[in-house]
Design a protein around this motif. Structure first.
Motif, PDB file in Angstrom:
ATOM      1  N   LEU A  19       0.832  -1.204   0.000  1.00  0.00           N
ATOM      2  CA  LEU A  19       0.000   0.000   0.000  1.00  0.00           C
ATOM      3  C   LEU A  19       0.866   1.253   0.000  1.00  0.00           C
ATOM      4  N   ASP A  20       0.542   2.178  -0.896  1.00  0.00           N
ATOM      5  CA  ASP A  20       1.201   3.480  -0.939  1.00  0.00           C
ATOM      6  C   ASP A  20       0.123   4.543  -0.694  1.00  0.00           C
ATOM      7  N   VAL A  21       0.180   5.189   0.477  1.00  0.00           N
ATOM      8  CA  VAL A  21      -0.792   6.215   0.844  1.00  0.00           C
ATOM      9  C   VAL A  21      -0.188   7.583   0.549  1.00  0.00           C
ATOM     10  N   VAL A  22      -0.822   8.341  -0.329  1.00  0.00           N
ATOM     11  CA  VAL A  22      -0.335   9.654  -0.717  1.00  0.00           C
ATOM     12  C   VAL A  22      -1.096  10.732   0.059  1.00  0.00           C
ATOM     13  N   ILE A  23      -0.352  11.698   0.563  1.00  0.00           N
ATOM     14  CA  ILE A  23      -0.943  12.851   1.231  1.00  0.00           C
ATOM     15  C   ILE A  23      -0.559  14.094   0.434  1.00  0.00           C
ATOM     16  N   PRO A  24      -1.455  14.595  -0.423  1.00  0.00           N
ATOM     17  CA  PRO A  24      -1.142  15.816  -1.177  1.00  0.00           C
ATOM     18  C   PRO A  24      -1.264  17.045  -0.280  1.00  0.00           C
ATOM     19  N   VAL A  25      -0.268  17.918  -0.309  1.00  0.00           N
ATOM     20  CA  VAL A  25      -0.274  19.081   0.584  1.00  0.00           C
ATOM     21  C   VAL A  25       0.163  20.331  -0.167  1.00  0.00           C
ATOM     22  N   HIS A  26      -0.357  21.446   0.288  1.00  0.00           N
ATOM     23  CA  HIS A  26       0.068  22.766  -0.191  1.00  0.00           C
ATOM     24  C   HIS A  26      -0.012  23.729   0.989  1.00  0.00           C
ATOM     25  N   ASN A  27       1.148  24.188   1.427  1.00  0.00           N
ATOM     26  CA  ASN A  27       1.236  25.107   2.563  1.00  0.00           C
ATOM     27  C   ASN A  27       0.544  24.533   3.804  1.00  0.00           C
ATOM     28  N   GLU A  28       1.022  23.378   4.245  1.00  0.00           N
ATOM     29  CA  GLU A  28       0.465  22.708   5.411  1.00  0.00           C
ATOM     30  C   GLU A  28       1.550  22.469   6.460  1.00  0.00           C
ATOM     31  N   GLN A  29       2.359  23.463   6.726  1.00  0.00           N
ATOM     32  CA  GLN A  29       3.482  23.298   7.640  1.00  0.00           C
ATOM     33  C   GLN A  29       3.042  22.951   9.061  1.00  0.00           C
ATOM     34  N   THR A  30       1.849  23.372   9.460  1.00  0.00           N
ATOM     35  CA  THR A  30       1.383  23.113  10.823  1.00  0.00           C
ATOM     36  C   THR A  30       0.798  21.716  10.979  1.00  0.00           C
ATOM     37  N   ASP A  31      -0.037  21.296  10.030  1.00  0.00           N
ATOM     38  CA  ASP A  31      -0.760  20.027  10.173  1.00  0.00           C
ATOM     39  C   ASP A  31       0.013  18.821   9.652  1.00  0.00           C
ATOM     40  N   LEU A  32       1.040  19.025   8.843  1.00  0.00           N
ATOM     41  CA  LEU A  32       1.666  17.901   8.151  1.00  0.00           C
ATOM     42  C   LEU A  32       2.283  16.892   9.110  1.00  0.00           C
ATOM     43  N   GLU A  33       3.140  17.328  10.010  1.00  0.00           N
ATOM     44  CA  GLU A  33       3.835  16.363  10.872  1.00  0.00           C
ATOM     45  C   GLU A  33       2.883  15.590  11.780  1.00  0.00           C
ATOM     46  N   PRO A  34       1.929  16.247  12.489  1.00  0.00           N
ATOM     47  CA  PRO A  34       0.986  15.456  13.297  1.00  0.00           C
ATOM     48  C   PRO A  34       0.195  14.454  12.462  1.00  0.00           C
ATOM     49  N   CYS A  35      -0.179  14.844  11.250  1.00  0.00           N
ATOM     50  CA  CYS A  35      -0.933  13.935  10.379  1.00  0.00           C
ATOM     51  C   CYS A  35      -0.105  12.711  10.021  1.00  0.00           C
ATOM     52  N   VAL A  36       1.112  12.917   9.549  1.00  0.00           N
ATOM     53  CA  VAL A  36       1.946  11.804   9.095  1.00  0.00           C
ATOM     54  C   VAL A  36       2.277  10.864  10.258  1.00  0.00           C
ATOM     55  N   ARG A  37       2.603  11.425  11.400  1.00  0.00           N
ATOM     56  CA  ARG A  37       2.953  10.571  12.546  1.00  0.00           C
ATOM     57  C   ARG A  37       1.738   9.786  13.036  1.00  0.00           C
ATOM     58  N   ARG A  38       0.591  10.411  13.028  1.00  0.00           N
ATOM     59  CA  ARG A  38      -0.618   9.688  13.440  1.00  0.00           C
ATOM     60  C   ARG A  38      -0.952   8.575  12.447  1.00  0.00           C
ATOM     61  N   LEU A  39      -0.855   8.867  11.159  1.00  0.00           N
ATOM     62  CA  LEU A  39      -1.127   7.852  10.146  1.00  0.00           C
ATOM     63  C   LEU A  39      -0.112   6.721  10.216  1.00  0.00           C
ATOM     64  N   HIS A  40       1.151   7.053  10.386  1.00  0.00           N
ATOM     65  CA  HIS A  40       2.187   6.036  10.473  1.00  0.00           C
ATOM     66  C   HIS A  40       1.960   5.126  11.682  1.00  0.00           C
ATOM     67  N   ASP A  41       1.616   5.712  12.800  1.00  0.00           N
ATOM     68  CA  ASP A  41       1.351   4.912  14.001  1.00  0.00           C
ATOM     69  C   ASP A  41       0.168   3.987  13.777  1.00  0.00           C
ATOM     70  N   HIS A  42      -0.891   4.489  13.128  1.00  0.00           N
ATOM     71  CA  HIS A  42      -2.071   3.663  12.875  1.00  0.00           C
ATOM     72  C   HIS A  42      -1.741   2.493  11.946  1.00  0.00           C
ATOM     73  N   LEU A  43      -1.032   2.762  10.869  1.00  0.00           N
ATOM     74  CA  LEU A  43      -0.690   1.690   9.935  1.00  0.00           C
ATOM     75  C   LEU A  43       0.245   0.667  10.583  1.00  0.00           C
ATOM     76  N   THR A  44       1.175   1.120  11.383  1.00  0.00           N
ATOM     77  CA  THR A  44       2.096   0.202  12.060  1.00  0.00           C
ATOM     78  C   THR A  44       1.336  -0.755  12.972  1.00  0.00           C
ATOM     79  N   ARG A  45       0.302  -0.258  13.626  1.00  0.00           N
ATOM     80  CA  ARG A  45      -0.453  -1.077  14.577  1.00  0.00           C
ATOM     81  C   ARG A  45      -1.494  -1.965  13.905  1.00  0.00           C
ATOM     82  N   THR A  46      -2.068  -1.538  12.780  1.00  0.00           N
ATOM     83  CA  THR A  46      -3.252  -2.221  12.251  1.00  0.00           C
ATOM     84  C   THR A  46      -3.089  -2.834  10.876  1.00  0.00           C
ATOM     85  N   PHE A  47      -2.141  -2.353  10.068  1.00  0.00           N
ATOM     86  CA  PHE A  47      -2.059  -2.833   8.687  1.00  0.00           C
ATOM     87  C   PHE A  47      -1.103  -4.020   8.611  1.00  0.00           C
TER      88      PHE A  47
END
Length: 460
Positions: A19-47
């Motif tokens: 699975l390759d999950v793409v997150i398209p972003v434009h000027n998302e310096q605030t939300d990007l890191e929390p989003c990626v870390r939360r998604l990575h943690d979820h996939l590590t635990r469940t996928f």
């Protein structure tokens, strides 16, 4: 190029990244890191399979590229991609076009959709049951929190899609979708839009080609800080609806490249000489026939007010026959474009002559047997005569007027079955296609293909 092969269950052992999950972003310096870390943690635990998260930064002007590069360096399963032009569709097509993962997905950076829906989203693609999957906020079992303005716009947009493009999927714009890699290789070159309409265009073309779209009800919470410009996006979407509708009406899209053979059961591959699409053609023919009969009866009743029964019958049948041939050509037998349209109408007129002979003969017989028959009796006799001619009309349309379409469908299915059998009997042979190239070895050319040169991956 033939149709797609039968769907098969993906074997995770064949690739490290399923699975390759793409997150398209434009000027998302605030939300990007929390989003990626939360998604990575979820996939590590469940996928249960290998995965990758790809950050597609399309022309950000803030610190988003720095954040993306830092995440790329810190997390093994994260890759950052930089594009110098804006557009969510452009970002998805570029990254998906380079990815070798058999399942491709994307989600919005705000993670408005509950991540527990991710595994149900991609599971039908891994199993081979479906070709695309979408999250739906408009399903009855979905739980959605958002303002009335966005709710109204979303429902109106999907209503427009149903009315104009005959779309049957429920939610075109939810930022939570997935597609099989082999399907994406053929489907993406046909999608022209590079912005927000990209999703809708992809789904409409897939649905028109007969691909299976799986819908997952989602829990979704609106992001109040969303930067999407609703009015401009709505205007662009309406332009896209017009463009795609015109392309479908004129038959400019080679949707046959996306066709799937019926089922993947080995018994399906042993059936030879079975006409393709017979059940669908019968349904289409019956619907067109019912509408044509109503048109014919209305015209006959109208003309009967001023002229005799024979002339009324002839003119009404002629007008309805032209419309019937055109409708069956497009809707029943799937013939698009203007090629041989005149010839098909001429052949349809021959079929019309047969119907005219049957109905005129019935009226003549009624006049001989009952000279003072009522108007209702005339209509009953005409309906019976038309029903008697229906079976013969369908056989003539299928076997004489539109034989090439039926033969093409059968040949396409046979070729796909032969290719599938060859792959089954020779699993150890190296594929002829290079990675990233559509099956068949023939590269696509798309006006936006040059945008891929703008894509640069950060290195660890």
């Amino acid at each position: 190029m033939g149709s797609l092969p039968p769907r098969e269950h993906l074997r995770p052992g064949d690739t490290d990244t399923v699975l390759d999950v793409v997150i398209p972003v434009h000027n998302e310096q605030t939300d990007l890191e929390p989003c990626v870390r939360r998604l990575h943690d979820h996939l590590t635990r469940t996928f249960p399979y290998g995965f990758r998260i790809t950050i597609a930064d399309n022309a950000s002007t803030d610190r988003t590229p720095e954040v993306a590069a830092r995440l790329d360096e810190a997390i093994d399963e994260v890759t950052a991609v930089r594009l110098e032009q804006k557009g969510r569709g452009r970002a998805l097509r570029t990254v998906w076009g380079h990815s070798e993962a058999p399942v491709l997905a994307y989600m919005d950076v705000d993670l408005s959709t509950d991540l527990n829906a991710l595994l149900p989203l991609v599971a039908p693609l891994i199993s081979g049951h479906s070709d695309l999957a979408i999250g739906s906020r408009l399903s009855r079992s979905a739980r959605v929190v958002r303002g009335p303005k966005r709710e109204f716009i979303s429902r109106m947009y999907n209503l427009i899609l149903r009315g104009s493009l005959a779309a049957r999927f429920s939610d075109a714009q939810c930022g939570f979708k997935a597609v099989r890699g082999d399907v994406a290789a053929r489907l993406l070159p046909m999608v022209e839009d590079t912005g927000w309409f990209f999703d809708t265009e992809m789904l409409v073309l897939a649905e028109r080609a007969g691909l299976r779209i799986h819908e997952v009800p989602v829990d979704w919470i609106d992001d109040p800080d969303s930067t999407v410009h609703l009015v401009r996006t709505a205007a662009d979407d309406l332009k896209g609806v017009w463009r795609v509708g015109r392309a479908l009406a004129t038959g400019r899209l080679p949707l046959d490249r996306l066709a799937r053979p019926f089922g993947d059961d080995p018994r399906d591959r042993e059936l030879n000489g079975v006409p393709g699409g017979l059940a669908r053609q019968l349904v289409g023919f019956c619907v067109v026939g019912a509408l044509s009969t109503l048109l014919y009866l209305g015209l006959y009743s109208l003309f009967r007010l001023g002229v005799g029964p024979q002339l009324s019958n002839g003119v009404a049948l002629l007008v309805s026959a032209v419309g019937n041939t055109a409708a069956n050509r497009r809707l029943t037998f799937g013939v698009r474009g203007r090629d041989r349209a005149v010839r098909h109408q001429a052949q349809g007129l021959v079929v019309f002559a047969i119907g005219l002979a049957l109905t005129s003969g019935s009226l003549a017989a009624l006049g001989t047997a009952t000279p003072d028959a009522s108007h209702g009796t005339e209509l009953a006799v005409l309906v019976a005569a038309n029903l008697a001619a229906t079976v013969l009309r369908f056989l003539l349309l299928r076997g004489w007027v539109f034989p090439d379409q039926t033969q093409t469908q059968t040949q396409t299915q046979t070729q796909a079955q032969t290719q599938a059998q060859a792959q089954t009997h020779a699993p150890d042979e190296a594929p002829d296609e290079a990675p990233g190239r559509p099956p068949g070895g023939m590269p696509y050319h798309h006006p936006n293909d040059d945008e891929r040169d703008d894509c640069t991956r950060s290195t660890r």
